[in-house]
Motif scaffolding. Structure first.
Motif, PDB file in Angstrom:
ATOM      1  N   ASP A  41      41.374 -22.491  -3.298  1.00  0.00           N
ATOM      2  CA  ASP A  41      40.700 -21.389  -2.392  1.00  0.00           C
ATOM      3  C   ASP A  41      41.009 -20.291  -3.041  1.00  0.00           C
ATOM      4  N   ALA A  42      41.804 -19.551  -3.107  1.00  0.00           N
ATOM      5  CA  ALA A  42      42.434 -17.838  -2.302  1.00  0.00           C
ATOM      6  C   ALA A  42      42.581 -17.999  -3.977  1.00  0.00           C
ATOM      7  N   ASP A  91      35.065 -17.345 -14.176  1.00  0.00           N
ATOM      8  CA  ASP A  91      33.925 -17.195 -12.700  1.00  0.00           C
ATOM      9  C   ASP A  91      32.535 -16.347 -12.430  1.00  0.00           C
ATOM     10  N   PRO A 103      31.943 -20.033  -6.209  1.00  0.00           N
ATOM     11  CA  PRO A 103      31.840 -20.560  -4.980  1.00  0.00           C
ATOM     12  C   PRO A 103      31.339 -21.363  -5.793  1.00  0.00           C
ATOM     13  N   ARG A 136      35.264 -29.725  -6.134  1.00  0.00           N
ATOM     14  CA  ARG A 136      35.339 -30.501  -4.833  1.00  0.00           C
ATOM     15  C   ARG A 136      34.536 -31.670  -4.567  1.00  0.00           C
ATOM     16  N   GLU A 138      45.289 -26.595  -0.462  1.00  0.00           N
ATOM     17  CA  GLU A 138      44.147 -26.641  -0.139  1.00  0.00           C
ATOM     18  C   GLU A 138      43.535 -24.801  -0.530  1.00  0.00           C
ATOM     19  N   ALA A 139      44.066 -24.566   0.497  1.00  0.00           N
ATOM     20  CA  ALA A 139      43.652 -23.365   0.791  1.00  0.00           C
ATOM     21  C   ALA A 139      44.488 -22.280  -0.077  1.00  0.00           C
ATOM     22  N   SER A 186      39.518 -30.171  -3.138  1.00  0.00           N
ATOM     23  CA  SER A 186      39.333 -29.885  -4.793  1.00  0.00           C
ATOM     24  C   SER A 186      40.262 -30.769  -6.039  1.00  0.00           C
ATOM     25  N   THR A 239      40.605 -19.491  -5.901  1.00  0.00           N
ATOM     26  CA  THR A 239      39.026 -19.226  -6.995  1.00  0.00           C
ATOM     27  C   THR A 239      37.972 -19.167  -6.310  1.00  0.00           C
ATOM     28  N   ARG A 285      34.651 -23.922  -6.945  1.00  0.00           N
ATOM     29  CA  ARG A 285      35.282 -24.325  -5.680  1.00  0.00           C
ATOM     30  C   ARG A 285      34.510 -25.336  -5.611  1.00  0.00           C
TER      31      ARG A 285
END
Length: 219
Positions: A78-79, A203, A84, A91, A74-75, A119, A81, A87
């Protein structure tokens, strides 16, 4: 022999995982007049498959192969994506998928995923493991969902012929299989080495779309 019904249920677009509420960025692309017709849609789907589709499929396969590492995965996701809005959308879809899995395939990792709010790609991998689906199959499901969701949304957003749209999905089948195989190959390495294919326009569009007061899809 393992029941392939599990694979079919998880791959079925009617499975209550919340995907129908998301366009995968297509609504913003239509609004910005970057997608008008089937030709534009094909280019959009192919680009999404090779970027967000590849990343999602790789993380789904990795989570299926080693669900106990979902926090690390998950971490890393996130890096990869930066948006916000994306993300948050991932989720929300992950929460819907895990909620369904708690009824259909309950288990230790599914329960933990519910607590940690993972996610969608991670949730898919965890659920695939619980359903006795292989990492390669999880990657294929993820890759297919990365284009089938926007394709379905295109019928509503552009009024395209659903038969021709599904013909387009079939034409992308070999490429989808190729992306899934490439994604599944990453399960043998560390999480940090998972792909980071970027789609900056997705994005940027996601942030714009999230600010709309009226929209048909959540993302």
């Amino acid at each position: 022999m393992r029941a392939f019904t599990q694979l079919l249920i998880l791959a079925d677009g009617r499975f209550p995982s919340g995907g129908h509420a998301h366009s995968g960025g297509l609504e913003a692309a239509v609004h910005q007049r970057r997608v008008h017709n089937e030709t534009d849609l094909e280019a959009f789907l192919r680009g999404r498959l090779r970027t967000a589709g590849l990343v999602g499929a790789a993380f789904a396969a990795a989570a299926c192969a080693r669900p106990s590492t979902m926090d690390e995965l998950e971490a890393e996701l996130d890096a990869r994506t930066p948006s916000p809005a994306q993300r948050l959308a991932a989720r929300r879809q992950g929460r819907s998928l895990i909620r369904a899995a708690q009824v259909v395939w309950p288990g230790e990792h599914v329960a933990r995923a519910a607590r940690t709010k993972v996610s969608q790609p991670i949730a898919l991998g965890v659920v695939a493991d619980a359903a006795d689906v292989t990492p390669g199959e999880a990657a294929l499901i993820s890759a297919y969902h990365s284009i089938s969701g926007p394709a379905s949304a295109a019928v509503r957003l552009l009024g395209l012929d659903p038969y021709r749209v599904h013909g387009l999905l079939a034409a992308l089948g070999n490429e989808c299989d190729e992306v899934a195989r490439e994604a599944a190959a990453f399960t043998r390495g560390p999480a940090a080495d998972l792909p980071a294919a970027s789609a900056p326009l997705l994005d940027i569009s996601a942030e714009d779309h999230a600010a709309w007061e009226v929209r048909l899809f959540a993302s």
